[in-house]
Each structure stands twice: as structure tokens, then as C-alpha cells.
Design a protein around this motif. Structure first.
Motif, PDB file in Angstrom:
ATOM      1  N   THR A   1       0.834  -1.211   0.000  1.00  0.00           N
ATOM      2  CA  THR A   1       0.000   0.000   0.000  1.00  0.00           C
ATOM      3  C   THR A   1       0.862   1.252   0.000  1.00  0.00           C
ATOM      4  N   ASP A   2       1.884   1.250   0.829  1.00  0.00           N
ATOM      5  CA  ASP A   2       2.761   2.423   0.920  1.00  0.00           C
ATOM      6  C   ASP A   2       3.527   2.647  -0.373  1.00  0.00           C
ATOM      7  N   LEU A   3       4.039   1.575  -0.966  1.00  0.00           N
ATOM      8  CA  LEU A   3       4.797   1.709  -2.219  1.00  0.00           C
ATOM      9  C   LEU A   3       3.926   2.268  -3.337  1.00  0.00           C
ATOM     10  N   LEU A   4       2.697   1.764  -3.458  1.00  0.00           N
ATOM     11  CA  LEU A   4       1.813   2.215  -4.534  1.00  0.00           C
ATOM     12  C   LEU A   4       1.345   3.649  -4.312  1.00  0.00           C
ATOM     13  N   LYS A   5       1.204   4.053  -3.064  1.00  0.00           N
ATOM     14  CA  LYS A   5       0.849   5.447  -2.779  1.00  0.00           C
ATOM     15  C   LYS A   5       1.930   6.390  -3.276  1.00  0.00           C
ATOM     16  N   ARG A   6       3.176   5.916  -3.204  1.00  0.00           N
ATOM     17  CA  ARG A   6       4.314   6.751  -3.633  1.00  0.00           C
ATOM     18  C   ARG A   6       4.713   6.496  -5.081  1.00  0.00           C
ATOM     19  N   GLY A   7       3.915   5.639  -5.768  1.00  0.00           N
ATOM     20  CA  GLY A   7       4.179   5.384  -7.183  1.00  0.00           C
ATOM     21  C   GLY A   7       5.368   4.496  -7.452  1.00  0.00           C
ATOM     22  N   GLU A   8       5.821   3.769  -6.444  1.00  0.00           N
ATOM     23  CA  GLU A   8       6.981   2.888  -6.594  1.00  0.00           C
ATOM     24  C   GLU A   8       6.529   1.535  -7.145  1.00  0.00           C
ATOM     25  N   ILE A   9       6.093   1.517  -8.397  1.00  0.00           N
ATOM     26  CA  ILE A   9       5.511   0.302  -8.970  1.00  0.00           C
ATOM     27  C   ILE A   9       6.560  -0.788  -9.169  1.00  0.00           C
ATOM     28  N   GLY A  10       7.789  -0.380  -9.495  1.00  0.00           N
ATOM     29  CA  GLY A  10       8.857  -1.368  -9.671  1.00  0.00           C
ATOM     30  C   GLY A  10       9.141  -2.109  -8.378  1.00  0.00           C
ATOM     31  N   GLU A  11       9.238  -1.363  -7.278  1.00  0.00           N
ATOM     32  CA  GLU A  11       9.488  -1.980  -5.972  1.00  0.00           C
ATOM     33  C   GLU A  11       8.297  -2.834  -5.538  1.00  0.00           C
ATOM     34  N   ALA A  12       7.095  -2.383  -5.908  1.00  0.00           N
ATOM     35  CA  ALA A  12       5.888  -3.150  -5.566  1.00  0.00           C
ATOM     36  C   ALA A  12       5.891  -4.501  -6.295  1.00  0.00           C
ATOM     37  N   ASN A  13       6.298  -4.494  -7.546  1.00  0.00           N
ATOM     38  CA  ASN A  13       6.395  -5.756  -8.297  1.00  0.00           C
ATOM     39  C   ASN A  13       7.461  -6.668  -7.702  1.00  0.00           C
ATOM     40  N   ASN A  14       8.562  -6.069  -7.254  1.00  0.00           N
ATOM     41  CA  ASN A  14       9.608  -6.861  -6.597  1.00  0.00           C
ATOM     42  C   ASN A  14       9.087  -7.501  -5.315  1.00  0.00           C
ATOM     43  N   LEU A  15       8.240  -6.753  -4.612  1.00  0.00           N
ATOM     44  CA  LEU A  15       7.645  -7.271  -3.376  1.00  0.00           C
ATOM     45  C   LEU A  15       6.737  -8.471  -3.679  1.00  0.00           C
ATOM     46  N   LEU A  16       6.043  -8.386  -4.810  1.00  0.00           N
ATOM     47  CA  LEU A  16       5.176  -9.497  -5.228  1.00  0.00           C
ATOM     48  C   LEU A  16       6.010 -10.740  -5.530  1.00  0.00           C
ATOM     49  N   VAL A  17       7.119 -10.541  -6.206  1.00  0.00           N
ATOM     50  CA  VAL A  17       8.029 -11.657  -6.511  1.00  0.00           C
ATOM     51  C   VAL A  17       8.588 -12.251  -5.228  1.00  0.00           C
ATOM     52  N   GLU A  18       8.942 -11.375  -4.293  1.00  0.00           N
ATOM     53  CA  GLU A  18       9.485 -11.816  -3.008  1.00  0.00           C
ATOM     54  C   GLU A  18       8.467 -12.678  -2.250  1.00  0.00           C
ATOM     55  N   MET A  19       7.216 -12.259  -2.285  1.00  0.00           N
ATOM     56  CA  MET A  19       6.158 -13.038  -1.627  1.00  0.00           C
ATOM     57  C   MET A  19       6.103 -14.455  -2.189  1.00  0.00           C
ATOM     58  N   LYS A  20       6.138 -14.557  -3.502  1.00  0.00           N
ATOM     59  CA  LYS A  20       6.038 -15.865  -4.152  1.00  0.00           C
ATOM     60  C   LYS A  20       7.250 -16.735  -3.823  1.00  0.00           C
ATOM     61  N   LYS A  21       8.424 -16.103  -3.753  1.00  0.00           N
ATOM     62  CA  LYS A  21       9.634 -16.858  -3.406  1.00  0.00           C
ATOM     63  C   LYS A  21       9.537 -17.426  -1.994  1.00  0.00           C
ATOM     64  N   ARG A  22       8.905 -16.676  -1.121  1.00  0.00           N
ATOM     65  CA  ARG A  22       8.768 -17.120   0.267  1.00  0.00           C
ATOM     66  C   ARG A  22       7.514 -18.003   0.464  1.00  0.00           C
ATOM     67  N   ARG A  23       6.893 -18.345  -0.659  1.00  0.00           N
ATOM     68  CA  ARG A  23       5.715 -19.214  -0.660  1.00  0.00           C
ATOM     69  C   ARG A  23       4.559 -18.629   0.145  1.00  0.00           C
ATOM     70  N   ILE A  24       4.454 -17.310   0.081  1.00  0.00           N
ATOM     71  CA  ILE A  24       3.293 -16.623   0.648  1.00  0.00           C
ATOM     72  C   ILE A  24       2.411 -16.250  -0.535  1.00  0.00           C
ATOM     73  N   LYS A  25       1.294 -16.918  -0.658  1.00  0.00           N
ATOM     74  CA  LYS A  25       0.438 -16.761  -1.830  1.00  0.00           C
ATOM     75  C   LYS A  25      -0.315 -15.431  -1.771  1.00  0.00           C
ATOM     76  N   PRO A  26      -0.096 -14.530  -2.750  1.00  0.00           N
ATOM     77  CA  PRO A  26      -0.834 -13.251  -2.750  1.00  0.00           C
ATOM     78  C   PRO A  26      -2.338 -13.504  -2.845  1.00  0.00           C
TER      79      PRO A  26
END
Length: 473
Positions: free
Chosen positions: A315-340
Motif C-alpha cells: 500500500t505504501d509503495l503504490l501510494k508513492r508510485g513505486e511500482i517497480g518496488e511493488a512488483n519486486n515485493l510481489l516476486v518476493e512473496m512468491k519466493k517465500r511461498r506466501i500466496k498473494p
């Protein structure tokens, strides 16, 4: 025979209207004596308890009731009553399980007139009801803002239905009062609980603490918390979390941390929400890195990271328009086997649509489905709205098709925009398709919307005869 009646009810939904319910149960009462639950008498003498190798559970003893399964297939209340009547016509004798199922069905559809009729029948024929039925009804009354009805039902449980109150039904009414802004009535009810023979528990105090925090009165909330401790009612993690959340949202992260530490000292283990609230407070102060560090520190404290924690960072990243970092966070979630979940995906889809990047939004919609996460109504609605804003109406229609297959329907403003856009591109057949789908689902435009559509369809030289037929007939 019953299965054929289910199909018949689905085909002919208005065969038995809600207003005929009173007449139906009057007929039903003449053909069935008083009963509360089916009894299961043994066919032979029971052996002594010592000789029984195993005592069957209540669920194994209870005979399955086909009507309960059949009612789950029906969403329309008229159809549910029709099916209820069909079973009675075959000789089936309704009792508490089937009546309560129909009551829930009617309450969910907010047909409280029919609910009152059924309650009157249950009362008149002394059919013993469980407290869970009344708790469910109290909550439905609350959602429909029928607060007085909820309170009246609570007080009538004992006198009219021979069902004693417990702290669960008391808390249900208390929560209805708070949710509907009846704070004085909630306080009065709390103070008079002893007259009803009810001892308050942590849930009762949590509801009142929540009430004062929603009003922004920290002092009163803290007084209730102190009273809770004085009465030796053990606070729960929820008790602490609602206070931590309040402090963090107004920027007092240090105060939130102090409560957090107090919770640990009192032997209450913080959960993922506890950490998420502190993380949210840090993000509010612009301390994203500290919030992310806290998320990793929580694992060392024995608390597993969950989606809610990633949601705060996303939420914080998208509020600041950090879409690249937000996508990285999504990848990180999947790597840690936390299903979005659908909330995480919706955050990203909303961001893309807001920025006019509808192709990326659509790709995210496809990705979430591939990952096994089902879109909800909001997901589809945002994407359809996004395509309408970028005037990609044919793409929007494709998403609408998928939305309809998932048994969701967009807002009428979206439908109007889509129809006008399709007409503007000369896609009359597609516009008619949308109108037909509206008709199937009994959706209606208001007069102003029809006026805009008719004027638009008549203002150009394209052939619109079929569309006008749809509007007229």
C-alpha cells in the motif's frame, strides 16, 4: 421427485410469492403436530454403557435432511419458499433445522416481513429454537439498520421463544448498537447487563473500546480498558491491537510500541496484525525501511509473516508510485511461498488502471487467475472501468463477459458507459448483448440513463433499429 421440483422452482420463481407465506404455514400447521427435533429411538434395548465400544456422535445419529442441501442451490427467496412448500406437499414435516434455514435465507435477502411471519409461527407452535438462530437474525437486522428490531428480538428471546440469553447474543446486540452509532444505548445496555444475568467478557469490552476509538475519544477508551482490568477480565490480543492501531494511525507510533511491549509483559503473544499496525504507523511517518525491517524481525520473535504485513508495504509503495518496488515485493512473496490474495492483486490492478495502464492491469488479472486466485467483483469492476476510461470498449466487453461468467455484475454507471462506447464504435450487436444480459439479471437503468442512450443512438447515421427494439420492447 424432489430434484424435479428443484428444477421447477428455478424455472418458475414467482409461483409462490412471499406474501403467500402466512397462508402456507397456516395450512402446514393443520397437518403437522408440535415437534422440535426429530427423535431417534433405538429399535432394541440398549446395552449397558460399559458394554458400548463406541458412542456415536450427534452428527452420525442425525438423519440427513435433503431440503437443507437443496435450499443452498437457490438464491431467490420466492424460490426458496416454493421449494419449502413443495417438500411439505410430499409429506415432509418441517421442524427447527428446516425453518431456521429458510429464516436465514429470507433474512439474508432482507425480506424481514416474511421473517416476522415465520417467527410468529415458531412462537405460536412452541418450536424450540437455538440461540444461534437469533444471533444470526440480530446481525442481519443490524446490517439492515433495523436496530430497534434487533434489540426487541434479543429481549423477546426468553419470553416469546423460551430461549435463554447468553453473552454471545448480548455481544451481538451490543455490536449492532455500536455499528449503527447508538453509543448511548450501547453504554446503557452494558451497565444493565447484570440485571439480565450476564457476565461481561473480553469481547464485550472490546466492542465498547472500539466504539470510543471510532469516536476518536482515547481517554474514554482507556477508561474502559482500565475498568476491564479492574473487573479481572483478561484482555486479548484484539484488545491491544485496536488501541495500537488507533495510536499508530494518528502518528503516535511510540505510544503504540509502549502498548505492544505491555502486551508482551502481560503474556499475550503479538500476532501478524499487531506487527502490521506498527508497520502501518511507521509507513505513515515515512519510515518504510523501518517498517520492512520490523516485518523481518517479527519472524525472529516467533511470529510468522502473513499477507497482511506485505499488504501494508504494498500500500505504501503504490501510494508513492513505486511500482517497480511493488512488483519486486510481489516476486518476493512468491519466493517465500506466501500466496498473494485478491486484495494484493487488486491493489496493483487499481494502480495500473488509475495510471491508464490497462494492458498491465489486464495482464495482472490473468496472472492472478493462473496463480489460482479468483478475482472478486471489485477486480472485474476496476478493469472494466479502466478500459472504459481509455475508450477500449471492446476489451472492456471481454472482461465483462468473464465477469458475468463469474456471477458478478458491474455498476450501472459502468454498464451505461460501456453501451455508449460500443455504440460510438458502431458495435450495435455488442451493445444489444449487454442490454440482454441486464434483462436476464433484472437490472434497470434510471430514466436519465435511458435518455442519454436513446439520444446517442439516434444522433448518428448508423443503423440502430435493433437497439431501439431492445429499448422499446
Amino acid at each position: 421427485m424432489i430434484n424435479s421440483r428443484v428444477k421447477q422452482a428455478s424455472i418458475n420463481p414467482s409461483r409462490l410469492k412471499i406474501q403467500n407465506l402466512a397462508q402456507f404455514i397456516t395450512t402446514n400447521s393443520q397437518s403437522q403436530p408440535y415437534h422440535s427435533h426429530h427423535s431417534h429411538k433405538p429399535t432394541s434395548k440398549s446395552s449397558p454403557k460399559t458394554e458400548r465400544p463406541h458412542k456415536p456422535t450427534r452428527n452420525l445419529l442425525r438423519k440427513p435432511i435433503p431440503l437443507l442441501a437443496d435450499l443452498k442451490q437457490i438464491h431467490d427467496p420466492d424460490e426458496a419458499i416454493s421449494l419449502f412448500h413443495d417438500y411439505q406437499q410430499t409429506g415432509f414435516k418441517h421442524d427447527y433445522p428446516t425453518y431456521s434455514c429458510l429464516v436465514y435465507k429470507l433474512a439474508k435477502s432482507r425480506n424481514f416481513e416474511a421473517v416476522e411471519t415465520l417467527l410468529g409461527y415458531l412462537q405460536a407452535h412452541y418450536i424450540r429454537c437455538r440461540e444461534t438462530l437469533f444471533i444470526g437474525l440480530i446481525r442481519h437486522y443490524g446490517k439492515a439498520q433495523l436496530v430497534d428490531k434487533a434489540v426487541e428480538l434479543f429481549h423477546n428471546m426468553g419470553s416469546s421463544f423460551n430461549c435463554s440469553h447468553s453473552i454471545q447474543s448480548f455481544n451481538a446486540v451490543l455490536n449492532v448498537l455500536v455499528d449503527n452509532g447508538r453509543c448511548d444505548a450501547a453504554n446503557e445496555m452494558l451497565r444493565s447487563c447484570s440485571k439480565n444475568g450476564i457476565w461481561l467478557n473480553s469481547v464485550s469490552f472490546n466492542i465498547i473500546i472500539k466504539m470510543w476509538l471510532e469516536k476518536g475519544d482515547w481517554e474514554m477508551a482507556h477508561q474502559v480498558f482500565d475498568e476491564m482490568l479492574e473487573r479481572e477480565v483478561e484482555p486479548t490480543v484484539v484488545t491491544y491491537n485496536c488501541q495500537i492501531g488507533f495510536l499508530c494511525k494518528r502518528g503516535d507510533v511510540e505510544g503504540g510500541k509502549s502498548l505492544f511491549q505491555d502486551m508482551i509483559r502481560k503474556g499475550k503473544k503479538p500476532n501478524a496484525v499487531s506487527y502490521a499496525l506498527l508497520m502501518e504507523g511507521l509507513c505513515f511517518l515515512g519510515k518504510y525501511k523501518e517498517a520492512k525491517k520490523l516485518m523481518f524481525d517479527m519472524e525472529y520473535q516467533g511470529c510468522k509473516v502473513k499477507i497482511v504485513n506485505y499488504g501494508v508495504l504494498m500500500t505504501d509503495l503504490l501510494k508513492r508510485g513505486e511500482i517497480g518496488e511493488a512488483n519486486n515485493l510481489l516476486v518476493e512473496m512468491k519466493k517465500r511461498r506466501i500466496k498473494p490474495d485478491v486484495v494484493i492483486y487488486n491493489m496493483l490492478i487499481i494502480y495500473f488502471c488509475k495510471e491508464g495502464k490497462t494492458i498491465e492491469a489486464y495482464r495482472m488479472l490473468v496472472d492472478m487467475q493462473i496463480a489460482g486466485c479468483n478475482p472478486n467483483a471489485a477486480t472485474y469492476r476496476v478493469v472494466v472501468d479502466g478500459f472504459c476510461k481509455t475508450r477500449e470498449f471492446e476489451e472492456g466487453l471481454k472482461v465483462l463477459n468473464a465477469m458475468l461468467m463469474s456471477k458478478h455484475f458491474p455498476r450501472m454507471e459502468t454498464v451505461r458507459c460501456l453501451i455508449l462506447g460500443l455504440l460510438d464504435k458502431g458495435k450495435v450487436e455488442d451493445a444489444c448483448f449487454v442490454l440482454e444480459e441486464m434483462e436476464k439479471r433484472k437490472k434497470r437503468f434510471d430514466f436519465d440513463s435511458w435518455e442519454v442512450i436513446v439520444k446517442d443512438s439516434c444522433s448518428s447515421d448508423r443503423s440502430v433499429s435493433r437497439l431501439l427494439d431492445e429499448l422499446v420492447f
